[in-house]
Design an enzyme around this catalytic site. Structure first.
Site, PDB file in Angstrom:
ATOM      1  N   TYR A  77       0.828  -1.208   0.000  1.00  0.00           N
ATOM      2  CA  TYR A  77       0.000   0.000   0.000  1.00  0.00           C
ATOM      3  C   TYR A  77       0.860   1.254   0.000  1.00  0.00           C
ATOM      4  CZ  TYR A  77      -4.216  -2.696   0.232  1.00  0.00           C
ATOM      5  OH  TYR A  77      -5.231  -3.560  -0.106  1.00  0.00           O
ATOM      6  N   ASN A 112     -12.776   3.537  -6.062  1.00  0.00           N
ATOM      7  CA  ASN A 112     -11.343   3.831  -6.066  1.00  0.00           C
ATOM      8  C   ASN A 112     -10.902   4.439  -4.743  1.00  0.00           C
ATOM      9  OD1 ASN A 112     -11.529   2.940  -8.649  1.00  0.00           O
ATOM     10  ND2 ASN A 112     -11.421   4.958  -9.602  1.00  0.00           N
ATOM     11  N   VAL A 113      -9.662   4.133  -4.381  1.00  0.00           N
ATOM     12  CA  VAL A 113      -9.132   4.636  -3.104  1.00  0.00           C
ATOM     13  C   VAL A 113      -8.086   5.718  -3.361  1.00  0.00           C
ATOM     14  CG1 VAL A 113      -9.598   2.448  -1.902  1.00  0.00           C
ATOM     15  CG2 VAL A 113      -7.381   2.771  -3.039  1.00  0.00           C
ATOM     16  N   HIS A 129     -14.872   2.165  -0.939  1.00  0.00           N
ATOM     17  CA  HIS A 129     -13.817   1.235  -0.503  1.00  0.00           C
ATOM     18  C   HIS A 129     -12.728   1.937   0.300  1.00  0.00           C
ATOM     19  CE1 HIS A 129     -14.906  -1.961  -3.810  1.00  0.00           C
ATOM     20  NE2 HIS A 129     -15.798  -1.854  -2.863  1.00  0.00           N
ATOM     21  N   CYS A 157      -0.450   1.907  16.907  1.00  0.00           N
ATOM     22  CA  CYS A 157      -1.399   2.864  17.490  1.00  0.00           C
ATOM     23  C   CYS A 157      -1.019   3.064  18.968  1.00  0.00           C
ATOM     24  CB  CYS A 157      -2.779   2.233  17.374  1.00  0.00           C
ATOM     25  SG  CYS A 157      -4.126   3.149  18.119  1.00  0.00           S
ATOM     26  N   CYS A 159      -2.778   2.373  21.316  1.00  0.00           N
ATOM     27  CA  CYS A 159      -3.305   1.218  22.077  1.00  0.00           C
ATOM     28  C   CYS A 159      -2.440  -0.032  21.876  1.00  0.00           C
ATOM     29  CB  CYS A 159      -4.742   0.926  21.666  1.00  0.00           C
ATOM     30  SG  CYS A 159      -4.903   0.224  20.019  1.00  0.00           S
ATOM     31  N   GLY A 196     -15.895   2.414 -15.975  1.00  0.00           N
ATOM     32  CA  GLY A 196     -14.590   1.827 -15.654  1.00  0.00           C
ATOM     33  C   GLY A 196     -14.587   0.838 -14.512  1.00  0.00           C
ATOM     34  N   ASN A 222     -17.184   2.096 -20.905  1.00  0.00           N
ATOM     35  CA  ASN A 222     -16.095   1.149 -20.671  1.00  0.00           C
ATOM     36  C   ASN A 222     -15.559   0.726 -22.048  1.00  0.00           C
ATOM     37  OD1 ASN A 222     -14.639  -1.341 -19.875  1.00  0.00           O
ATOM     38  ND2 ASN A 222     -15.801  -1.191 -17.971  1.00  0.00           N
TER      39      ASN A 222
HETATM   40  P1  OAD Z   1     -11.389  -3.847 -12.308  1.00  0.00           P
HETATM   41  O1  OAD Z   1      -9.939  -3.924 -12.534  1.00  0.00           O
HETATM   42  O2  OAD Z   1     -12.090  -5.064 -11.867  1.00  0.00           O
HETATM   43  O3  OAD Z   1     -12.104  -3.349 -13.641  1.00  0.00           O
HETATM   44  C1  OAD Z   1     -11.616  -2.251 -14.358  1.00  0.00           C
HETATM   45  C2  OAD Z   1     -12.567  -1.958 -15.491  1.00  0.00           C
HETATM   46  O4  OAD Z   1     -12.109  -0.786 -16.148  1.00  0.00           O
HETATM   47  C3  OAD Z   1     -12.672  -3.044 -16.555  1.00  0.00           C
HETATM   48  O5  OAD Z   1     -14.026  -3.291 -16.852  1.00  0.00           O
HETATM   49  C4  OAD Z   1     -11.957  -2.432 -17.771  1.00  0.00           C
HETATM   50  O6  OAD Z   1     -12.519  -2.865 -19.013  1.00  0.00           O
HETATM   51  C5  OAD Z   1     -12.229  -0.961 -17.545  1.00  0.00           C
HETATM   52  N1  OAD Z   1     -11.271  -0.042 -18.188  1.00  0.00           N
HETATM   53  C6  OAD Z   1      -9.987  -0.268 -18.560  1.00  0.00           C
HETATM   54  N2  OAD Z   1      -9.455   0.842 -19.087  1.00  0.00           N
HETATM   55  C7  OAD Z   1     -10.407   1.803 -19.042  1.00  0.00           C
HETATM   56  C8  OAD Z   1     -10.477   3.171 -19.429  1.00  0.00           C
HETATM   57  N3  OAD Z   1      -9.429   3.804 -19.969  1.00  0.00           N
HETATM   58  N4  OAD Z   1     -11.633   3.838 -19.236  1.00  0.00           N
HETATM   59  C9  OAD Z   1     -12.701   3.218 -18.685  1.00  0.00           C
HETATM   60  N5  OAD Z   1     -12.700   1.933 -18.295  1.00  0.00           N
HETATM   61  C10 OAD Z   1     -11.575   1.238 -18.462  1.00  0.00           C
HETATM   62  O7  OAD Z   1     -11.626  -2.645 -11.291  1.00  0.00           O
HETATM   63  P2  OAD Z   1     -12.902  -2.351 -10.369  1.00  0.00           P
HETATM   64  O8  OAD Z   1     -14.155  -2.738 -11.031  1.00  0.00           O
HETATM   65  O9  OAD Z   1     -12.749  -0.967  -9.877  1.00  0.00           O
HETATM   66  O10 OAD Z   1     -11.428  -3.714  -4.363  1.00  0.00           O
HETATM   67  O11 OAD Z   1     -12.638  -3.333  -9.166  1.00  0.00           O
HETATM   68  C11 OAD Z   1     -13.539  -3.331  -8.092  1.00  0.00           C
HETATM   69  C12 OAD Z   1     -12.804  -3.632  -6.824  1.00  0.00           C
HETATM   70  O12 OAD Z   1     -12.081  -4.849  -6.978  1.00  0.00           O
HETATM   71  C13 OAD Z   1     -11.720  -2.632  -6.457  1.00  0.00           C
HETATM   72  O13 OAD Z   1     -12.250  -1.522  -5.745  1.00  0.00           O
HETATM   73  C14 OAD Z   1     -10.797  -3.437  -5.623  1.00  0.00           C
HETATM   74  C15 OAD Z   1     -10.728  -4.665  -6.487  1.00  0.00           C
HETATM   75  O14 OAD Z   1     -10.318  -5.822  -5.887  1.00  0.00           O
HETATM   76  C16 OAD Z   1     -10.663  -3.994  -3.302  1.00  0.00           C
HETATM   77  O15 OAD Z   1      -9.443  -3.901  -3.291  1.00  0.00           O
HETATM   78  C17 OAD Z   1     -11.486  -4.383  -2.109  1.00  0.00           C
END
Ligand code: OAD
Length: 257
Positions: A77, A112-113, A129, A157, A159, A196, A222
C-alpha cells in the site's frame, strides 16, 4: 424484459445519452479502477496489466493476509500511495467535475481509493472502498493520524495495535455511512453512469441495478462490455478519458441548461 442497449460509442448514441442526462435532475456516477487508468494507475482485473494479474489479493487485500505478514501488506500500500504522488486526474475525472455545472445534482460513488475525483475538483464524492491515504488501528479501528511514506513495517497505534490503511479488504463490510449515502444517491438518480468498473465486486456492482428497478436509466462507459451492459439502457464503448469529455460537449450542445 431487458432493454436493448444502444449500439456502442457512435455520435448518435452519445447524443442519446446526452439527451437522457439533459432532462435528469439527479445523476449518480459509479466509478471503478478504469476511470483512473489514463492517469497511469493500473486496474485490478485487466489481463496482463491488472494488479491482480501480478499480486495475490488473498495476501494483500484481506485481514488474514495482513495478520500473517503485516510488513508485506504495508509496503504494497505504501508503494501504491507513493505512486499516487506523481499522478494527476485525467480528462475523464475533469469531465465529471464539469458535469456538476450542467445537472442539478451529481454524486460520484467510487470504488477507487486514489482520491483523484476529489483532486480533480468533484464536490460530492462517496468513497465506498475507503482511502489509501487514511489509516486506522487494526484491532480497535481507532482513526489514526497520517503516516509518513517509506516505512517498511506498519507503525503502532497508542493502544498497541498495528496501524493499517483505511481501505476495504475482501470479506469486510463497506463503511456503513458511505454505503447508505451511495444507496440514497442511486435511489434518487434519474440517470446512473457506470464507468470503468468490471461490475464483479459486490455490493458496489448491485447499486445501479437496484436503482434500475424503479426506472433509473443506466449507462455503461467502458472499453469492454461487462455484465452491467446486460442491464444497461446504453453502452458507450471506449476509454472514459475520451468518452466523458465528448459526452459533456454533447450535453452542452443540448442547450437545455
Ligand atoms: P477492475 O480492474 O475489476 O475493472 C476495471 C474496469 O475498467 C474493466 O471493466 C476495464 O474494461 C475498464 N477499463 C480499462 N481501461 C479503461 C479506461 N481507460 N476507461 C474506462 N474503463 C476502463 O476494477 P474495479 O471494477 O474498480 O477492491 O474493481 C472493483 C474492486 O475490486 C476494487 O475496488 C478493488 C478490487 O479488488 C478492493 O481492493 C477491495
Amino acid at each position: 424484459m431487458k432493454n436493448k442497449p444502444l449500439k456502442t460509442g457512435g455520435v448518435k448514441e452519445l447524443q442519446a445519452v446526452a439527451n437522457m442526462i439533459a432532462s435528469a435532475r439527479s445523476v449518480a456516477v459509479l466509478t471503478g479502477a478504469g476511470v483512473s487508468k489514463e492517469s497511469g494507475i493500473p486496474t485490478f482485473r485487466d489481463a496482463q496489466t491488472g494488479l491482480w494479474a501480478k499480486y495475490d489479493p488473498q495476501q494483500l487485500a484481506t485481514t488474514a493476509g495482513f495478520k500473517s505478514d503485516p510488513g508485506l501488506v504495508w509496503r504494497w500500500y505504501d508503494y501504491r500511495r507513493q505512486l499516487l504522488a506523481s499522478v494527476e486526474p485525467n480528462n475523464g475525472h475533469y469531465a465529471l467535475v464539469e458535469l456538476e455545472g450542467l445537472v442539478p445534482k451529481v454524486t460520484v460513488v467510487t470504488q477507487n481509493v486514489d482520491g483523484l475525483h476529489q483532486k480533480a475538483g468533484s464536490h460530492n464524492v462517496i468513497e465506498l472502498h475507503g482511502s489509501i491515504t487514511s489509516f486506522f488501528c487494526f484491532d480497535k479501528r481507532h482513526p489514526a493520524a497520517d503516516v509518513a511514506a517509506g516505512l517498511s513495517e506498519p507503525p503502532r497505534c497508542h493502544c498497541g495495535s498495528l496501524i493499517r490503511p483505511a481501505v476495504v479488504w475482501f470479506g469486510e463490510m463497506l463503511p456503513e455511512e458511505a454505503f447508505d449515502r451511495a444507496s440514497e444517491a442511486m435511489f434518487e438518480a434519474d440517470v446512473i453512469l457506470v464507468i470503468g468498473t468490471s461490475g464483479l465486486v459486490q455490493p458496489a456492482a448491485s447499486l445501479p441495478l437496484t436503482a434500475r428497478l424503479r426506472g433509473a436509466k443506466i449507462v455503461e462507459i467502458n472499453p469492454e462490455r461487462t455484465p452491467i451492459a446486460e442491464s444497461a439502457d446504453a453502452f458507450l464503448e471506449g476509454p472514459s478519458g475520451q468518452i466523458l469529455p465528448q459526452l459533456v460537449e454533447a450535453l452542452k450542445a443540448c442547450g437545455k441548461r
